[in-house]
Write an enzyme that holds these catalytic residues in place. Structure first.
Site, PDB file in Angstrom:
ATOM      1  N   ASN A 134      36.280  18.386 -18.663  1.00  0.00           N
ATOM      2  CA  ASN A 134      35.422  17.229 -18.850  1.00  0.00           C
ATOM      3  C   ASN A 134      36.127  16.353 -19.640  1.00  0.00           C
ATOM      4  O   ASN A 134      36.134  16.180 -20.618  1.00  0.00           O
ATOM      5  CB  ASN A 134      33.906  17.503 -19.417  1.00  0.00           C
ATOM      6  CG  ASN A 134      32.957  16.226 -19.660  1.00  0.00           C
ATOM      7  OD1 ASN A 134      33.489  15.306 -19.225  1.00  0.00           O
ATOM      8  ND2 ASN A 134      31.785  16.514 -19.875  1.00  0.00           N
ATOM      9  N   CYS A 137      32.789  12.082 -20.040  1.00  0.00           N
ATOM     10  CA  CYS A 137      31.698  11.778 -20.807  1.00  0.00           C
ATOM     11  C   CYS A 137      31.853  10.419 -21.611  1.00  0.00           C
ATOM     12  O   CYS A 137      32.593  10.236 -22.331  1.00  0.00           O
ATOM     13  CB  CYS A 137      31.212  12.875 -22.155  1.00  0.00           C
ATOM     14  SG  CYS A 137      29.840  12.308 -22.840  1.00  0.00           S
ATOM     15  N   CYS A 353      20.201 -17.280   5.504  1.00  0.00           N
ATOM     16  CA  CYS A 353      21.496 -18.046   6.123  1.00  0.00           C
ATOM     17  C   CYS A 353      21.415 -19.402   5.606  1.00  0.00           C
ATOM     18  O   CYS A 353      22.413 -19.943   5.415  1.00  0.00           O
ATOM     19  CB  CYS A 353      21.276 -17.717   7.302  1.00  0.00           C
ATOM     20  SG  CYS A 353      22.630 -18.315   8.462  1.00  0.00           S
ATOM     21  N   CYS A 389      28.968 -13.008   9.060  1.00  0.00           N
ATOM     22  CA  CYS A 389      29.151 -12.271   7.905  1.00  0.00           C
ATOM     23  C   CYS A 389      28.212 -11.035   7.410  1.00  0.00           C
ATOM     24  O   CYS A 389      28.484 -10.578   6.622  1.00  0.00           O
ATOM     25  CB  CYS A 389      28.659 -13.313   6.818  1.00  0.00           C
ATOM     26  SG  CYS A 389      26.819 -13.690   6.616  1.00  0.00           S
ATOM     27  N   CYS A 396      17.395  -8.186   7.426  1.00  0.00           N
ATOM     28  CA  CYS A 396      16.215  -8.168   8.392  1.00  0.00           C
ATOM     29  C   CYS A 396      15.420  -6.962   8.058  1.00  0.00           C
ATOM     30  O   CYS A 396      15.867  -5.935   8.184  1.00  0.00           O
ATOM     31  CB  CYS A 396      17.062  -8.240   9.898  1.00  0.00           C
ATOM     32  SG  CYS A 396      15.761  -7.739  10.997  1.00  0.00           S
TER      33      CYS A 396
HETATM   34  C1  LIG Z   1      21.481  13.862 -19.064  1.00  0.00           C
HETATM   35  C2  LIG Z   1      22.846  14.070 -18.419  1.00  0.00           C
HETATM   36  C3  LIG Z   1      23.524  14.919 -19.187  1.00  0.00           C
HETATM   37  C4  LIG Z   1      24.786  15.175 -18.752  1.00  0.00           C
HETATM   38  N1  LIG Z   1      25.932  15.975 -19.298  1.00  0.00           N
HETATM   39  C5  LIG Z   1      27.012  16.273 -18.962  1.00  0.00           C
HETATM   40  C6  LIG Z   1      27.876  17.300 -19.312  1.00  0.00           C
HETATM   41  O1  LIG Z   1      27.702  17.973 -20.378  1.00  0.00           O
HETATM   42  N2  LIG Z   1      29.114  17.664 -18.814  1.00  0.00           N
HETATM   43  C7  LIG Z   1      29.675  16.832 -17.731  1.00  0.00           C
HETATM   44  O2  LIG Z   1      30.407  16.987 -17.306  1.00  0.00           O
HETATM   45  N3  LIG Z   1      28.679  15.767 -17.011  1.00  0.00           N
HETATM   46  C8  LIG Z   1      27.387  15.784 -17.691  1.00  0.00           C
HETATM   47  N4  LIG Z   1      26.787  14.765 -17.063  1.00  0.00           N
HETATM   48  C9  LIG Z   1      27.135  14.167 -15.694  1.00  0.00           C
HETATM   49  C10 LIG Z   1      26.743  14.876 -14.601  1.00  0.00           C
HETATM   50  O3  LIG Z   1      27.272  16.016 -14.472  1.00  0.00           O
HETATM   51  C11 LIG Z   1      27.054  13.990 -13.220  1.00  0.00           C
HETATM   52  O4  LIG Z   1      28.393  14.027 -13.111  1.00  0.00           O
HETATM   53  C12 LIG Z   1      26.492  12.552 -13.286  1.00  0.00           C
HETATM   54  O5  LIG Z   1      25.297  12.614 -13.712  1.00  0.00           O
HETATM   55  C13 LIG Z   1      26.675  12.082 -11.710  1.00  0.00           C
HETATM   56  O6  LIG Z   1      25.892  12.946 -10.784  1.00  0.00           O
HETATM   57  P1  LIG Z   1      24.180  12.462 -10.562  1.00  0.00           P
HETATM   58  O7  LIG Z   1      24.259  11.202  -9.946  1.00  0.00           O
HETATM   59  O8  LIG Z   1      23.907  13.405  -9.577  1.00  0.00           O
HETATM   60  O9  LIG Z   1      23.706  12.733 -11.712  1.00  0.00           O
HETATM   61  C14 LIG Z   1      25.428  14.605 -17.606  1.00  0.00           C
HETATM   62  C15 LIG Z   1      24.465  13.840 -16.940  1.00  0.00           C
HETATM   63  C16 LIG Z   1      23.254  13.430 -17.366  1.00  0.00           C
HETATM   64  C17 LIG Z   1      22.293  12.766 -16.567  1.00  0.00           C
END
Ligand SMILES: Cc1cc2nc3c(=O)[nH]c(=O)nc-3n(C[C@H](O)[C@H](O)[C@H](O)COP(=O)(O)O)c2cc1C
Length: 425
Positions: A134, A137, A353, A389, A396
C-alpha cells in the site's frame, strides 16, 4: 461459460476482489465474503507493529445525488488490529479457503526497508497468495512517511518494491496513488523494482463538501477536517485513466480499483486492460451480497456478446489512449443530426449550444404526432454553425435522439462568421 480467470498464477473463480478496506477489516469478514461468492480478498492494510493506529471520529461521509451515493470521503487509517492477531487469522483463512485468493496488504515508512522486509516475511509465513504494497493511502499515514508519500517519488517506489520483491516468495502487487502528475513514472519504477502487478487507484485527494448552514465541512471533527481519500463511482474516470497509463508504461497485469459499482463498471476496466477488479465503497454501502448481481450481470453480458470466458471480455483499449495531436489526425467533419420523431422539444440542447457553444440549434415547429393537435417543437440544426462538439448529444435526455455523423466537409472547417468575427465592442 465460465467466470474463471487467471491472475498472477492463481485460478480465480471470478474477477471480483474485495479491496483492502473496512469490508476486509477482519478475517471473519473476509470469510463471510468468501462464503457468498467473492473469489479474492485483500486484508485491511497492516503497518509496522510498533506504530499505534488511532482513528478519529467521524471519519466517513458520502456525497449523494438523487439519494444515491456518488462518492465517499474517508480519513480512516490502516488497520488498528495487532499484527499477531492478523497473522493467526490469515493462516486460518488460507487453510479453510484454499481456492480463494487471500492477499496480504502491508505498509511501512518509505525509508525503512527493514520494516518492509519484516512484514513480507510475516505474510509469507502465513501463506498469503500474494502481497499488496500500500503506497497510496492519502491521509494520516503520509505524515508518518507512509502511504501516498511513498508513490510520489519514483526512487522510493523502486527501493520499496525491490526490497519486498527480493524478500517475497509470492507475487507482489504495488498499489499506487492517483495523486501525482505522472503516474507512468511511478508504475515504471515499480516495474524496475520487480513488481508482478500494479493496483490502481487508491483514493483521490479531496474534501467531500460543506454544510452551508452550519458552515462546517460535512466530514467535521469539531469544525475541522483533513484532506481525505475520495472513492466511489465519481472516481472511476480517474481510475480508468490510471489503468490505461500504468498498462501503457509497464504491460504488467493490473488490478483495478476505483468506483466500481456495477458489473458494467468492471467490464469497462477489463476492456481497458485490467485483469482483476477490486471493490470497496459499493460493498461498504450495499454489502457482500452484491457479488451475485455482479456475477449475473457479467454472465448476461457475456451471453449477449457471445463470449465464453473472461479472457474474451478483456481488451487492450489502453493502446487507444493517445495524444491530442494523434486524435486530430483521426477527426472528421462531424455534425449533429436530430431524430425529429423522438425529440420532445425540451430546449435543453438549444440553451446549451447557445450559452456554452456555437448557437447551432433552434426550435422549429413540425406537425404534432397527433395530426389534429397542430404543431410541436423539435430541435433544428443550423449545419454551418455546428462544429460537432457533442455537447448537445451529451445533455439530451432522450436516448439516441441526437447523434453525430460525418458530413464529409473539409476539416477543420471555417468557423461561422457570427462566431468567429463578432467581437465584443
Ligand atoms: C474507509 C476506507 C478505508 C480504506 N482503507 C484502505 C486500506 O487500509 N488500505 C488500502 O490499500 N486501501 C484502503 N482504502 C482504499 C480502497 O481499497 C480502494 O482502493 C478505494 O476505496 C477505491 O475503490 P472504491 O471506489 O471501490 O472504493 C480504503 C477506502 C475506504 C473508503
Amino acid at each position: 461459460m465460465s467466470l474463471k480467470t487467471e491472475f498472477l498464477g492463481f485460478e480465480l473463480e471470478n474477477p471480483w476482489c474485495l479491496a483492502s478496506a473496512p469490508p476486509t477489516a477482519t478475517g471473519k469478514l473476509m470469510s463471510d465474503a468468501f462464503e457468498v461468492g467473492w473469489g479474492a480478498a485483500i486484508m485491511k492494510t497492516v503497518g509496522p507493529v510498533e506504530e499505534p493506529i488511532i482513528n478519529v471520529a467521524p471519519r466517513i461521509h458520502t456525497y449523494k445525488k438523487w439519494n444515491r451515493e456518488i462518492a465517499m470521503q474517508n480519513i480512516e487509517l490502516i488497520t488498528d488490529r495487532k499484527l499477531s492477531v492478523w497473522l493467526e487469522e490469515l493462516k486460518v483463512l488460507k487453510k479453510r479457503y484454499p481456492k480463494k485468493m487471500v492477499i496480504g496488504s502491508i505498509m511501512a515508512p518509505g525509508h525503512e526497508m527493514d520494516a518492509w522486509a519484516r512484514l513480507i516475511e510475516e505474510m509469507n509465513r502465513v501463506g498469503c497468495d500474494a502481497i499488496e504494497l500500500n503506497l497510496g493511502c492519502p491521509h494520516g499515514m503520509p505524515e508518518r512517511d507512509m502511504g501516498a508519500i511513498c508513490s510520489q517519488d519514483p526512487e522510493i517506489v523502486y527501493n520499496i518494491v525491490s526490497t519486498c520483491k527480493g524478500a517475497s516468495k509470492v507475487p507482489i502487487l504495488t498499489k499506487l496513488t492517483p495523486n501525482v502528475t505522472n503516474i507512468k513514472v511511478m508504475a515504471a519504477a515499480a516495474k524496475r523494482g520487480g513488481t508482478d502487478a500494479i493496483t490502481v487507484i487508491n483514493t483521490v485527494n479531496g474534501i467531500i463538501g460543506v454544510d452551508v448552514y452550519s458552515r462546517k465541512p460535512h466530514l467535521s471533527v469539531n469544525g475541522y477536517t483533513a484532506v481525505g481519500g475520495i472513492s466511489g463511482n465519481a472516481v472511476k474516470p480517474i481510475g480508468l485513466k490510471c489503468v490505461a497509463e500504468c498498462k501503457q508504461a509497464t504491460e504488467l497485469p493490473i488490478s483495478a480499483t476505483g468506483g466500481i459499482t456495477t458489473w458494467s463498471d468492471g467490464v469497462e476496466y477489463l476492456i481497458m486492460g485490467a485483469s482483476q477488479l477490486q471493490l470497496c465503497t459499493e460493498v461498504m454501502i450495499r454489502g457482500f451480497k452484491i457479488i451475485s448481481g455482479l456475477n449475473q450481470g457479467i454472465e448476461k453480458y457475456m451471453t449477449e456478446m457471445g463470449y465464453t470466458s473472461i479472457d474474451e471480455v478483456k481488451g487492450t483499449l489502453y493502446k487507444n489512449i493517445t495524444s491530442f495531436d494523434y486524435l486530430l489526425k483521426q477527426s472528421h467533419s462531424e455534425k449533429v443530426r436530430v431524430n425529429e420523431e423522438t425529440c420532445t422539444g425540451c430546449n435543453i440542447c438549444v440553451v446549451a449550444c447557445r450559452d456554452a457553444g456555437y448557437d447551432a440549434l433552434k426550435l422549429k415547429g413540425v406537425p404534432a404526432h397527433d395530426r389534429t393537435k397542430g404543431t410541436r417543437n423539435v430541435a433544428d440544426v443550423i449545419v454551418d454553425h455546428c462544429t460537432g462538439c457533442n455537447l448537445c448529444v451529451a445533455v439530451c435526455p432522450v436516448p439516441e435522439c441526437m447523434s453525430l455523423y460525418d458530413s464529409h466537409e473539409q476539416f477543420p472547417y471555417d468557423l461561422h462568421t457570427s462566431y468567429a468575427q463578432n467581437t465584443l465592442t
